[in-house]
Scaffold this active site. Structure first.
Site, PDB file in Angstrom:
ATOM      1  N   SER A  25       1.146  -1.531   0.440  1.00 63.54           N
ATOM      2  CA  SER A  25       0.235   0.108  -0.056  1.00 63.54           C
ATOM      3  C   SER A  25       0.421   1.481   0.069  1.00 63.54           C
ATOM      4  O   SER A  25       2.020   1.368  -0.077  1.00 63.54           O
ATOM      5  CB  SER A  25      -0.964  -0.390   0.693  1.00 63.54           C
ATOM      6  OG  SER A  25       0.387   0.277   2.605  1.00 63.54           O
ATOM      7  N   SER A  34      12.020  10.110   7.610  1.00 65.25           N
ATOM      8  CA  SER A  34      10.704  10.442   8.002  1.00 65.25           C
ATOM      9  C   SER A  34      10.958  12.168   7.995  1.00 65.25           C
ATOM     10  O   SER A  34      12.235  11.589   9.350  1.00 65.25           O
ATOM     11  CB  SER A  34       9.975  10.025   8.776  1.00 65.25           C
ATOM     12  OG  SER A  34       8.743  11.284   9.624  1.00 65.25           O
ATOM     13  N   TYR A  58       8.626   6.083  16.962  1.00 58.04           N
ATOM     14  CA  TYR A  58       8.678   5.592  15.873  1.00 58.04           C
ATOM     15  C   TYR A  58       9.831   6.985  15.140  1.00 58.04           C
ATOM     16  O   TYR A  58      10.789   6.506  14.498  1.00 58.04           O
ATOM     17  CB  TYR A  58       6.581   6.612  15.123  1.00 58.04           C
ATOM     18  CG  TYR A  58       7.323   6.423  13.546  1.00 58.04           C
ATOM     19  CD1 TYR A  58       7.756   5.641  12.293  1.00 58.04           C
ATOM     20  CD2 TYR A  58       7.249   7.830  13.093  1.00 58.04           C
ATOM     21  CE1 TYR A  58       7.027   5.485  11.179  1.00 58.04           C
ATOM     22  CE2 TYR A  58       6.515   7.775  11.449  1.00 58.04           C
ATOM     23  CZ  TYR A  58       6.970   7.259  11.014  1.00 58.04           C
ATOM     24  OH  TYR A  58       7.020   7.210   9.845  1.00 58.04           O
ATOM     25  N   LYS A  68      13.426   6.335  13.185  1.00 58.19           N
ATOM     26  CA  LYS A  68      13.904   7.060  11.690  1.00 58.19           C
ATOM     27  C   LYS A  68      14.410   7.920  12.704  1.00 58.19           C
ATOM     28  O   LYS A  68      16.099   7.541  11.796  1.00 58.19           O
ATOM     29  CB  LYS A  68      12.861   7.675  11.788  1.00 58.19           C
ATOM     30  CG  LYS A  68      11.554   7.610  10.478  1.00 58.19           C
ATOM     31  CD  LYS A  68      11.785   6.208   9.707  1.00 58.19           C
ATOM     32  CE  LYS A  68       9.970   5.431   9.084  1.00 58.19           C
ATOM     33  NZ  LYS A  68      10.640   5.069   7.836  1.00 58.19           N
ATOM     34  N   THR A 118      -1.273   8.076   3.403  1.00 57.49           N
ATOM     35  CA  THR A 118      -1.777   6.288   2.612  1.00 57.49           C
ATOM     36  C   THR A 118      -2.012   5.746   4.277  1.00 57.49           C
ATOM     37  O   THR A 118      -2.630   6.778   4.623  1.00 57.49           O
ATOM     38  CB  THR A 118      -0.239   6.503   3.086  1.00 57.49           C
ATOM     39  OG1 THR A 118       0.704   6.926   4.219  1.00 57.49           O
ATOM     40  CG2 THR A 118       0.465   6.980   2.076  1.00 57.49           C
TER      41      THR A 118
HETATM   42  N1  LIG Z   1       2.708   8.459   5.082  1.00 60.37           N
HETATM   43  C1  LIG Z   1       3.325   9.350   6.189  1.00 60.37           C
HETATM   44  O1  LIG Z   1       2.877  10.155   5.960  1.00 60.37           O
HETATM   45  C2  LIG Z   1       4.611   9.175   5.818  1.00 60.37           C
HETATM   46  C3  LIG Z   1       5.843   9.857   6.340  1.00 60.37           C
HETATM   47  C4  LIG Z   1       6.865  10.203   6.813  1.00 60.37           C
HETATM   48  C5  LIG Z   1       7.801   8.521   6.476  1.00 60.37           C
HETATM   49  N2  LIG Z   1       6.607   7.430   5.965  1.00 60.37           N
HETATM   50  C6  LIG Z   1       7.554   6.288   5.860  1.00 60.37           C
HETATM   51  O2  LIG Z   1       6.790   5.671   4.586  1.00 60.37           O
HETATM   52  C7  LIG Z   1       7.490   4.301   4.229  1.00 60.37           C
HETATM   53  C8  LIG Z   1       5.647   3.393   3.747  1.00 60.37           C
HETATM   54  O3  LIG Z   1       4.799   4.330   4.401  1.00 60.37           O
HETATM   55  P1  LIG Z   1       3.089   4.424   3.879  1.00 60.37           P
HETATM   56  O4  LIG Z   1       3.028   6.102   4.292  1.00 60.37           O
HETATM   57  O5  LIG Z   1       2.952   3.903   2.506  1.00 60.37           O
HETATM   58  O6  LIG Z   1       2.238   3.248   4.799  1.00 60.37           O
HETATM   59  P2  LIG Z   1       1.570   2.563   4.314  1.00 60.37           P
HETATM   60  O7  LIG Z   1       0.711   2.132   4.169  1.00 60.37           O
HETATM   61  O8  LIG Z   1       0.531   1.891   6.555  1.00 60.37           O
HETATM   62  O9  LIG Z   1       2.357   1.404   4.020  1.00 60.37           O
HETATM   63  C9  LIG Z   1       3.344   0.348   4.672  1.00 60.37           C
HETATM   64  C10 LIG Z   1       3.962  -0.243   4.516  1.00 60.37           C
HETATM   65  O10 LIG Z   1       4.812  -0.865   4.910  1.00 60.37           O
HETATM   66  C11 LIG Z   1       4.618  -2.289   4.786  1.00 60.37           C
HETATM   67  N3  LIG Z   1       5.110  -3.437   5.914  1.00 60.37           N
HETATM   68  C12 LIG Z   1       4.985  -2.850   7.308  1.00 60.37           C
HETATM   69  N4  LIG Z   1       5.474  -4.036   8.244  1.00 60.37           N
HETATM   70  C13 LIG Z   1       5.677  -4.257   7.608  1.00 60.37           C
HETATM   71  C14 LIG Z   1       7.224  -5.366   7.504  1.00 60.37           C
HETATM   72  N5  LIG Z   1       7.224  -6.238   8.916  1.00 60.37           N
HETATM   73  N6  LIG Z   1       7.295  -6.747   6.638  1.00 60.37           N
HETATM   74  C15 LIG Z   1       7.213  -6.040   5.211  1.00 60.37           C
HETATM   75  N7  LIG Z   1       6.725  -4.772   4.982  1.00 60.37           N
HETATM   76  C16 LIG Z   1       6.039  -4.499   5.888  1.00 60.37           C
HETATM   77  C17 LIG Z   1       2.854  -2.689   5.040  1.00 60.37           C
HETATM   78  O11 LIG Z   1       2.557  -3.787   4.125  1.00 60.37           O
HETATM   79  P3  LIG Z   1       2.321  -4.939   4.852  1.00 60.37           P
HETATM   80  O12 LIG Z   1       1.580  -4.623   5.828  1.00 60.37           O
HETATM   81  O13 LIG Z   1       1.209  -6.060   3.909  1.00 60.37           O
HETATM   82  O14 LIG Z   1       3.597  -5.639   5.145  1.00 60.37           O
HETATM   83  C18 LIG Z   1       2.936  -1.819   3.993  1.00 60.37           C
HETATM   84  O15 LIG Z   1       3.344  -2.052   2.140  1.00 60.37           O
HETATM   85  C19 LIG Z   1       6.801   4.291   5.662  1.00 60.37           C
HETATM   86  O16 LIG Z   1       8.461   3.829   6.072  1.00 60.37           O
HETATM   87  C20 LIG Z   1       6.845   5.228   6.909  1.00 60.37           C
HETATM   88  O17 LIG Z   1       7.144   5.412   8.373  1.00 60.37           O
HETATM   89  C21 LIG Z   1       5.266   7.629   6.046  1.00 60.37           C
END
Ligand SMILES: NC(=O)c1ccc[n+]([C@@H]2O[C@H](COP(=O)([O-])OP(=O)(O)OC[C@H]3O[C@@H](n4cnc5c(N)ncnc54)[C@H](OP(=O)(O)O)[C@@H]3O)[C@@H](O)[C@H]2O)c1
Length: 262
Positions: free
Chosen positions: A13, A139, A152, A156, A187
């Site tokens: 996702s 992040s 968290y 990071k 997301t």
């Molecule tokens: N959205 C934001 O505001 C934001 C801001 C700063 C940084 N980020 C970073 O961006 C990255 C992606 O997050 P997102 O925003 O796209 O959130 P998300 O939609 O929740 O996606 C997270 C992804 O990580 C995977 N994941 C989680 N735990 C895992 C594990 N143990 N092994 C393998 N895969 C795992 C999930 O897949 P499964 O559950 O299928 O394993 C999912 O595909 C993360 O590192 C997050 O910290 C996001």
């Protein structure tokens, strides 16, 4: 990127899925890793219309055997990895004083130890193949602390220490390291975030819902990777906190102390 081998973690996702779509458009050979097999299969069948080579490997990056299988399967099929994008991660919504220590360990196992394990496994083959690039999605809270996210934010921050050190160690080995610091991106990050007892937050936060569109974030990430940037911040107003934390910390301390809910 045509025919280059790109391994992306956390593609079921959000940001990882959007990045995978952009590299498929470029004709890269994709290796996609996540825990959710159903989501992986659906994404792979959609992407096969854009690029001929898509390998999916069900992976929990907190599990060492899964990490080893992911990298060994990739090398045995493609012989190399040109670009590793460490994207998988989970967030947190809970106050430190309420949060079970096991929740902190879970966050570190995924966001930090899982990420560095895959990186270490990929590194030797990248070096023996003459080089490559490793990107990591950190992040803005990898640059400053923020309430309800102590574990968290710490995970990071740890990535910055690791990847800045690694960049220096491999600077003469044709390995480029790109650290990406997104702000609020639309997301499921808050829905999937863990709370004080490890259960899911299961709510879309207002800040996340009003954040940057995931497609725009993914396209800025790909641009930063292509330009081999060492570090990039991809955010709206949250970017100002990075600046304040660095240059006028007194204002940052006051602002974040006012945050009393998630
Ligand atoms: N959205 C934001 O505001 C934001 C801001 C700063 C940084 N980020 C970073 O961006 C990255 C992606 O997050 P997102 O925003 O796209 O959130 P998300 O939609 O929740 O996606 C997270 C992804 O990580 C995977 N994941 C989680 N735990 C895992 C594990 N143990 N092994 C393998 N895969 C795992 C999930 O897949 P499964 O559950 O299928 O394993 C999912 O595909 C993360 O590192 C997050 O910290 C996001």
């Amino acid at each position: 990127m045509k025919d280059k081998v790109v391994l992306i973690t956390g593609v079921s996702s959000g940001i990882g899925k959007a990045i995978a779509q952009l590299y498929a458009d470029k004709g890269a050979h994709l290796v996609l890793a996540s825990r959710n097999l159903d989501a992986l299969e659906k994404l792979a069948s959609a992407l096969k219309e854009k690029t001929s080579e898509v390998l999916i490997v069900q992976t929990d990056i907190a599990n060492s055997d899964d990490c080893k299988k992911l990298v060994s399967e990739t090398i045995s099929i493609y012989g190399r990895i040109d670009l590793l994008i460490n994207n998988a991660g989970i967030s947190q919504r809970s106050l430190t004083m309420d949060t079970n220590i096991d929740v902190y360990k879970t966050i570190m196992d995924i966001n930090y130890f899982g990420t560095i394990e895959i990186t270490k496994l990929v590194l030797n083959s990248m070096i023996s193949n003459g080089g490559g690039q490793i990107a990591v999605i950190s992040s803005v809270v990898g640059k400053f602390g923020f309430p309800f996210r102590s574990g968290y934010s710490a995970s990071k921050h740890a990535l910055h220490g690791f990847f800045d050190s690694l960049r220096a160690e491999v600077s003469d080995k044709h390995i480029d390291i790109t650290i990406i610091c997104p702000g609020r991106i639309q997301t499921n990050i808050s829905v999937n975030a863990v709370t004080k007892d490890g259960s899911k937050h299961n709510k879309m936060d207002k800040g996340t819902a009003e954040g940057m569109a995931v497609e725009k974030c993914a396209s800025l990430i790909v641009k930063a990777i292509t330009a081999k940037k060492k570090e990039v911040i991809i955010a709206g107003n949250e970017k100002k906190l990075v600046w304040l934390r660095k240059f006028i910390p007194g204002i940052y301390y006051k602002l974040v102390a006012r945050v009393k809910s998630v």
